[in-house]
Write a protein that holds these residues in place. Structure first.
Motif, PDB file in Angstrom:
ATOM      1  N   GLN A 303      50.144  34.211  75.297  1.00 26.22           N
ATOM      2  CA  GLN A 303      50.346  34.164  73.852  1.00 26.22           C
ATOM      3  C   GLN A 303      51.740  34.617  73.439  1.00 26.22           C
ATOM      4  O   GLN A 303      52.133  35.761  73.682  1.00 26.22           O
ATOM      5  N   PRO A 304      52.509  33.727  72.811  1.00 26.43           N
ATOM      6  CA  PRO A 304      53.796  34.139  72.243  1.00 26.43           C
ATOM      7  C   PRO A 304      53.657  34.478  70.756  1.00 26.43           C
ATOM      8  O   PRO A 304      52.703  34.057  70.094  1.00 26.43           O
ATOM      9  N   GLU A 305      54.615  35.235  70.269  1.00 27.55           N
ATOM     10  CA  GLU A 305      54.650  35.577  68.854  1.00 27.55           C
ATOM     11  C   GLU A 305      55.474  34.532  68.125  1.00 27.55           C
ATOM     12  O   GLU A 305      56.361  33.911  68.702  1.00 27.55           O
ATOM     13  N   GLY A 306      55.174  34.317  66.845  1.00 22.90           N
ATOM     14  CA  GLY A 306      55.982  33.396  66.072  1.00 22.90           C
ATOM     15  C   GLY A 306      55.176  32.254  65.468  1.00 22.90           C
ATOM     16  O   GLY A 306      53.946  32.238  65.513  1.00 22.90           O
ATOM     17  N   VAL A 307      55.901  31.266  64.940  1.00 21.33           N
ATOM     18  CA  VAL A 307      55.300  30.138  64.229  1.00 21.33           C
ATOM     19  C   VAL A 307      55.263  28.916  65.135  1.00 21.33           C
ATOM     20  O   VAL A 307      56.232  28.629  65.857  1.00 21.33           O
ATOM     21  N   ASP A 308      54.150  28.203  65.110  1.00 18.27           N
ATOM     22  CA  ASP A 308      53.992  26.937  65.830  1.00 18.27           C
ATOM     23  C   ASP A 308      54.315  27.099  67.315  1.00 18.27           C
ATOM     24  O   ASP A 308      55.129  26.373  67.885  1.00 18.27           O
ATOM     25  N   GLN A 309      53.641  28.045  67.942  1.00 18.51           N
ATOM     26  CA  GLN A 309      53.884  28.365  69.349  1.00 18.51           C
ATOM     27  C   GLN A 309      52.864  27.662  70.252  1.00 18.51           C
ATOM     28  O   GLN A 309      51.663  27.703  69.999  1.00 18.51           O
ATOM     29  N   LEU A 310      53.342  27.024  71.320  1.00 16.91           N
ATOM     30  CA  LEU A 310      52.476  26.306  72.251  1.00 16.91           C
ATOM     31  C   LEU A 310      51.672  27.299  73.102  1.00 16.91           C
ATOM     32  O   LEU A 310      52.230  28.184  73.737  1.00 16.91           O
ATOM     33  N   VAL A 311      50.340  27.153  73.103  1.00 19.01           N
ATOM     34  CA  VAL A 311      49.496  27.977  73.964  1.00 19.01           C
ATOM     35  C   VAL A 311      48.677  27.138  74.947  1.00 19.01           C
ATOM     36  O   VAL A 311      48.121  27.675  75.903  1.00 19.01           O
ATOM     37  N   ALA A 312      48.597  25.821  74.717  1.00 17.55           N
ATOM     38  CA  ALA A 312      47.841  24.985  75.657  1.00 17.55           C
ATOM     39  C   ALA A 312      48.211  23.519  75.484  1.00 17.55           C
ATOM     40  O   ALA A 312      48.508  23.058  74.368  1.00 17.55           O
ATOM     41  N   GLN A 313      48.196  22.803  76.601  1.00 14.38           N
ATOM     42  CA  GLN A 313      48.161  21.346  76.614  1.00 14.38           C
ATOM     43  C   GLN A 313      46.948  20.962  77.443  1.00 14.38           C
ATOM     44  O   GLN A 313      46.770  21.479  78.544  1.00 14.38           O
ATOM     45  N   LEU A 314      46.120  20.091  76.906  1.00 14.96           N
ATOM     46  CA  LEU A 314      44.820  19.823  77.507  1.00 14.96           C
ATOM     47  C   LEU A 314      44.735  18.379  77.997  1.00 14.96           C
ATOM     48  O   LEU A 314      45.082  17.446  77.271  1.00 14.96           O
ATOM     49  N   ARG A 315      44.264  18.216  79.228  1.00 14.34           N
ATOM     50  CA  ARG A 315      43.939  16.896  79.733  1.00 14.34           C
ATOM     51  C   ARG A 315      42.847  17.018  80.791  1.00 14.34           C
ATOM     52  O   ARG A 315      43.068  17.644  81.836  1.00 14.34           O
TER      53      ARG A 315
END
Length: 429
Positions: A303-315
């Motif tokens: 988990q990063p701090e901030g706005v619109d931060q990537l936490v997962a890409q799913l496939r």
């Protein structure tokens, strides 16, 4: 987070539901393999037992649970009861695993309690993911049973590990609210999430994304206990994280009965440090990646701090690779506190499925903070970096506990250590 085309959702007409790789297994093959192999459950403690637990001196059947009793002196019967409640997982409590974790690790807690003349009552639940309020009925019954069976009038010690600390906290508070004498002099919690627990949003989203293939992981994340324990929760893979309404209702009910029992002395320990030192997990790093044909393209991040931060890409099976992003969350995976191998457990279970099914995975980072130190000692909310990382003194009047101890190092959640256990034992009535 608006793209809902996971393996359990229909695609738009022009999208294919399958990979165009003829060697990739079908959804039906994956479902069948998953049923016979992996069962993803996020829980601390041993993954296997060295041997069965010793036969208890007594076993009590309770409403919604069971108690296993190990007497200090079977000839004298129950004289100095110490009730310790199991924590969060899925399914019924298992005595063999409980005993393995409590007595066969770094420190033999059950044996030491009995050596000190205490009778150990291990409280288990028929369903560890059931509502805390429901499992508190079993705790209340165990307290009353102990009082009824006790010889003499030595006061009780009542508490638990992780969720078990909240179950017993509520049970004792409600008994006082209802005018029931619990005869308890000491309440203790062992790395219990008094201000909330944390499962990374990437892990939660993956659990729900694979629901059609295997629902067990999603069911655990959406269980009543998970909704009540987790500071931030999502019920669907593309939901926006929030405090679930079941947590709001649980906290309101806890407050209605007084928040805490007032008669016992209240103590607790944390498997995390009080110095603000992080656990070494870097925010925004890839923690998990899919390696098999059917899952390549799945990445889960810390988990990063901030706005619109990537936490997962799913496939998984499908062609699409939706991204999960969050805003306004602190860098909580690396916070001081008890850790859980959430990413590692997921990778291990997927790798237990035959390789030909294509669900191989790698956990580049195995663990994350599960119960921040400030939550375990009921000191602060866990919603900001400052709250999580600001050091605090050996004792603070801001804690809702009368006394607490934090570990010297950040360590696994509910790890039974000599450091924490001897401190607790020295405070027994």
């Amino acid at each position: 987070m608006t793209d809902r085309s996971g393996p359990n959702q229909p695609h738009e007409p022009h999208e294919s539901n399958e990979s165009n790789d003829p060697h990739e297994p079908t959804e039906e093959q994956i479902i069948e393999a998953w049923r016979s192999a992996a069962h993803i459950t996020l829980a601390p403690g041993p993954q296997e037992v060295s041997e069965a637990a010793p036969t208890p001196d007594q076993e009590w059947t309770l409403p919604g649970g069971r108690a296993w009793v190990y007497l200090a002196d079977p000839g004298q019967g129950l004289t100095k009861p110490v009730i310790l409640a199991d924590g969060f997982s899925a399914g019924p409590s298992d005595l063999d695993f409980l005993y393995e974790g409590l007595d066969r690790g770094e420190y033999a807690l059950i044996s030491e309690l009995r050596t000190r003349g205490r009778d150990v009552i291990i409280l288990g639940f028929d369903e560890r993911s059931a509502s805390i309020l429901d499992n508190a009925v079993a705790a209340r019954s165990a307290i009353q049973e102990a009082i009824a069976r006790r010889t003499g009038d030595h006061p009780l010690t009542v508490g638990g590990f992780s969720m078990g600390g909240l179950v017993t906290r509520y049970a004792l508070a409600k008994m006082e609210h209802d005018g029931v004498d619990h005869q308890t002099a000491l309440y203790l919690s062992y790395d219990s999430p008094h201000r909330g627990a944390w499962i990374p949003i990437g892990l939660q989203s993956f659990a729900h994304y694979i629901r059609r293939l295997n629902a067990a992981f999603s069911n655990q994340m959406n269980s009543p206990a998970a909704r009540q324990l987790l500071w931030q929760h999502i019920a669907e893979w593309d939901d926006t994280p929030e405090t679930d309404k079941e947590r709001v209702e649980f906290l309101a009910e806890l407050e209605r009965v007084g928040g805490w029992p007032s008669r016992p002395r209240k103590i607790g320990v944390a498997n995390g440090v009080r110095t603000g030192v992080a656990n070494g997990i870097t925010p925004g790093r890839r923690a998990f990646r899919g390696k098999g044909l059917a899952i390549t393209g799945t990445h889960l991040h810390t988990q990063p701090e901030g706005v619109d931060q990537l936490v997962a890409q799913l496939r998984v099976v499908t062609l699409r690779k939706p991204q999960i992003r969050t805003s306004g969350l602190p860098e909580i995976d690396g916070a001081p506190g008890g850790t859980l191998e959430g990413f590692g457990i997921l990778a291990d279970e997927l790798n237990s499925i035959p390789a030909i099914i294509g669900l191989g995975a790698e956990a580049e980072i195995r663990e994350h903070c599960f119960v921040p130190s400030v939550s375990a000692i009921a000191l602060r909310d866990i919603n900001t970096h400052e709250n999580l990382h600001t050091p605090f003194p050996e004792q603070s009047e801001d804690s809702e506990l009368d006394e607490y101890l934090c570990a010297t190092h950040n360590e696994p959640h509910t790890l039974i250590t000599q450091e924490l256990c001897t401190w607790l034992l020295d405070r027994l009535p």
